[in-house]
Motif scaffolding. Sequence first.
Motif, mmCIF file in Angstrom:
data_model
loop_
_atom_site.group_PDB
_atom_site.id
_atom_site.type_symbol
_atom_site.label_atom_id
_atom_site.label_comp_id
_atom_site.label_asym_id
_atom_site.label_seq_id
_atom_site.Cartn_x
_atom_site.Cartn_y
_atom_site.Cartn_z
ATOM 1 N N ILE A 9 0.824 -1.213 0.000
ATOM 2 C CA ILE A 9 0.000 0.000 0.000
ATOM 3 C C ILE A 9 0.856 1.259 0.000
ATOM 4 N N ASP A 10 1.845 1.302 0.905
ATOM 5 C CA ASP A 10 2.653 2.512 1.073
ATOM 6 C C ASP A 10 4.000 2.446 0.352
ATOM 7 N N SER A 11 4.252 1.361 -0.344
ATOM 8 C CA SER A 11 5.512 1.225 -1.080
ATOM 9 C C SER A 11 5.242 0.508 -2.394
ATOM 10 N N ARG A 12 6.260 0.454 -3.242
ATOM 11 C CA ARG A 12 6.118 -0.167 -4.563
ATOM 12 C C ARG A 12 7.286 -1.119 -4.794
ATOM 13 N N LEU A 13 6.982 -2.314 -5.280
ATOM 14 C CA LEU A 13 8.007 -3.313 -5.555
ATOM 15 C C LEU A 13 8.087 -3.537 -7.054
ATOM 16 N N LEU A 24 10.019 3.280 -1.140
ATOM 17 C CA LEU A 24 9.168 3.772 -0.067
ATOM 18 C C LEU A 24 8.331 4.912 -0.626
ATOM 19 N N GLY A 25 7.012 4.779 -0.578
ATOM 20 C CA GLY A 25 6.147 5.668 -1.334
ATOM 21 C C GLY A 25 5.329 6.654 -0.533
ATOM 22 N N ARG A 26 5.739 6.979 0.677
ATOM 23 C CA ARG A 26 5.001 7.959 1.474
ATOM 24 C C ARG A 26 5.793 9.268 1.546
ATOM 25 N N HIS A 27 6.072 9.833 0.393
ATOM 26 C CA HIS A 27 6.842 11.079 0.354
ATOM 27 C C HIS A 27 6.085 12.233 0.992
ATOM 28 N N ASP A 28 4.743 12.069 1.156
ATOM 29 C CA ASP A 28 3.950 13.109 1.809
ATOM 30 C C ASP A 28 4.327 13.290 3.271
ATOM 31 N N THR A 36 3.178 4.887 9.275
ATOM 32 C CA THR A 36 2.769 4.358 7.975
ATOM 33 C C THR A 36 2.853 2.833 8.005
ATOM 34 N N LYS A 37 2.574 2.224 6.866
ATOM 35 C CA LYS A 37 2.697 0.773 6.742
ATOM 36 C C LYS A 37 4.081 0.354 6.240
ATOM 37 N N LEU A 38 5.006 1.302 6.125
ATOM 38 C CA LEU A 38 6.283 1.009 5.471
ATOM 39 C C LEU A 38 7.092 -0.062 6.206
ATOM 40 N N ALA A 39 7.201 0.046 7.532
ATOM 41 C CA ALA A 39 7.995 -0.937 8.270
ATOM 42 C C ALA A 39 7.428 -2.340 8.078
ATOM 43 N N ALA A 40 6.103 -2.461 8.166
ATOM 44 C CA ALA A 40 5.465 -3.764 7.990
ATOM 45 C C ALA A 40 5.654 -4.286 6.563
ATOM 46 N N GLU A 41 5.630 -3.392 5.593
ATOM 47 C CA GLU A 41 5.783 -3.826 4.207
ATOM 48 C C GLU A 41 7.211 -4.238 3.907
ATOM 49 N N ILE A 42 8.185 -3.614 4.572
ATOM 50 C CA ILE A 42 9.570 -4.063 4.430
ATOM 51 C C ILE A 42 9.711 -5.490 4.951
ATOM 52 N N VAL A 43 9.046 -5.790 6.065
ATOM 53 C CA VAL A 43 9.051 -7.155 6.593
ATOM 54 C C VAL A 43 8.450 -8.118 5.573
ATOM 55 N N GLU A 44 7.312 -7.756 5.005
ATOM 56 C CA GLU A 44 6.654 -8.615 4.019
ATOM 57 C C GLU A 44 7.561 -8.883 2.824
ATOM 58 N N VAL A 45 8.212 -7.840 2.327
ATOM 59 C CA VAL A 45 9.061 -7.990 1.147
ATOM 60 C C VAL A 45 10.279 -8.853 1.455
ATOM 61 N N ILE A 60 16.618 -0.758 -1.859
ATOM 62 C CA ILE A 60 15.621 0.029 -1.143
ATOM 63 C C ILE A 60 15.936 1.503 -1.359
ATOM 64 N N THR A 61 14.936 2.267 -1.770
ATOM 65 C CA THR A 61 15.120 3.703 -1.967
ATOM 66 C C THR A 61 13.843 4.419 -1.572
ATOM 67 N N GLY A 62 13.891 5.741 -1.576
ATOM 68 C CA GLY A 62 12.735 6.534 -1.195
ATOM 69 C C GLY A 62 12.191 7.326 -2.372
ATOM 70 N N GLU A 63 10.882 7.504 -2.380
ATOM 71 C CA GLU A 63 10.245 8.354 -3.377
ATOM 72 C C GLU A 63 10.253 9.793 -2.877
ATOM 73 N N GLY A 64 10.418 10.747 -3.774
ATOM 74 C CA GLY A 64 10.446 12.142 -3.371
ATOM 75 C C GLY A 64 11.834 12.583 -2.940
ATOM 76 N N SER A 65 11.889 13.556 -2.061
ATOM 77 C CA SER A 65 13.166 14.165 -1.690
ATOM 78 C C SER A 65 13.858 13.493 -0.515
ATOM 79 N N SER A 66 13.176 12.581 0.187
ATOM 80 C CA SER A 66 13.750 11.936 1.370
ATOM 81 C C SER A 66 13.878 10.432 1.162
ATOM 82 N N PHE A 67 14.904 9.854 1.793
ATOM 83 C CA PHE A 67 14.979 8.395 1.902
ATOM 84 C C PHE A 67 13.995 7.955 2.976
ATOM 85 N N SER A 68 14.195 8.427 4.206
ATOM 86 C CA SER A 68 13.219 8.186 5.271
ATOM 87 C C SER A 68 13.539 9.069 6.465
ATOM 88 N N ALA A 69 12.494 9.706 6.997
ATOM 89 C CA ALA A 69 12.640 10.572 8.168
ATOM 90 C C ALA A 69 12.542 9.801 9.474
#
Length: 273
Positions: A9-13, A24-28, A36-45, A60-69
């Motif tokens: 949901i929050d990321s793209r593979l 990681l797709g929650r650049h907002d 977000t669901k990112l940590a859980a989705e990293i586990v799934e992947v 693993i990379t980030g969408e937008g201007s940040s890798f991860s805050a």
Amino acid sequence: MPQPPPELIDSRLDLEGRVATLTLGRHDVRNELTGTKLAAEIVEVADWINREEGVSALIITGEGSSFSAGGNVKHMLNREQGSFAGDVYTVQNRYRQGIQRMALAMHRLEVPAIAAVNGPAVGAGFDLACMCDIRLGSTEAKVGETFVNLGIIPGDGGGWLLQRLVGYQRAAEMTFSGRILDAGEALSVGIFLELTEPDTLIPRARELAATFAAKPPRSVRLTKRLLKAAQKMEMPEYLELCAVMQGICHNTEDHLEAVSAFLEKRPPSFQGR
């Protein structure tokens, strides 16, 4: 049988050959991990890749201007609800069932992982990059073990990870100060393997991942397991494990193909068997 990839949901593979790229797709919210669901989705992947032998490397990379805050600072102020609310038992259990599951999943990942750090990676976001085997940085990247600035500690394992990457003294200085390192300094202290311009970061990550994925798949996975095992085993026990895994490799079809291709001076063709 190939295993279907997880629904995210929050990321793209994305899959290209034997290389998987998780964006990681929650650049907002600057790809924060706690709200977000990112940590859980990293586990799934990570768990899916361990089951899916058709994948030999992960980016693993980030969408937008940040890798991860990392964590959501606003949520830390609200003690009634949110990611950090509750009594001591509730908070510690949320860490155990949340971001610490991500750290454990990355630790048991059986293929090489490359963090393509496209922008700021701070707190848990920086620790996620440290969970990878290799970090490539954009010239716009910044990193920091910033937990102490907020009166907390690296609850995701950062204290274990960082000193193994840069040595105890440098890790202590970074963690006690909570300061931010720019891309050049992060390269100089060994956090980044290489720096690239922003528009060449992902192509370079894919190029490097492809070199890993071009090797015999089972050999790559066994080598990753041996590198992890070496962090906690004494030499005699480690050599015993190496002997067993070498026996496995000598009995694979890909080993025979690699030797034949070497002697015949031709490119090898590996089947993952």
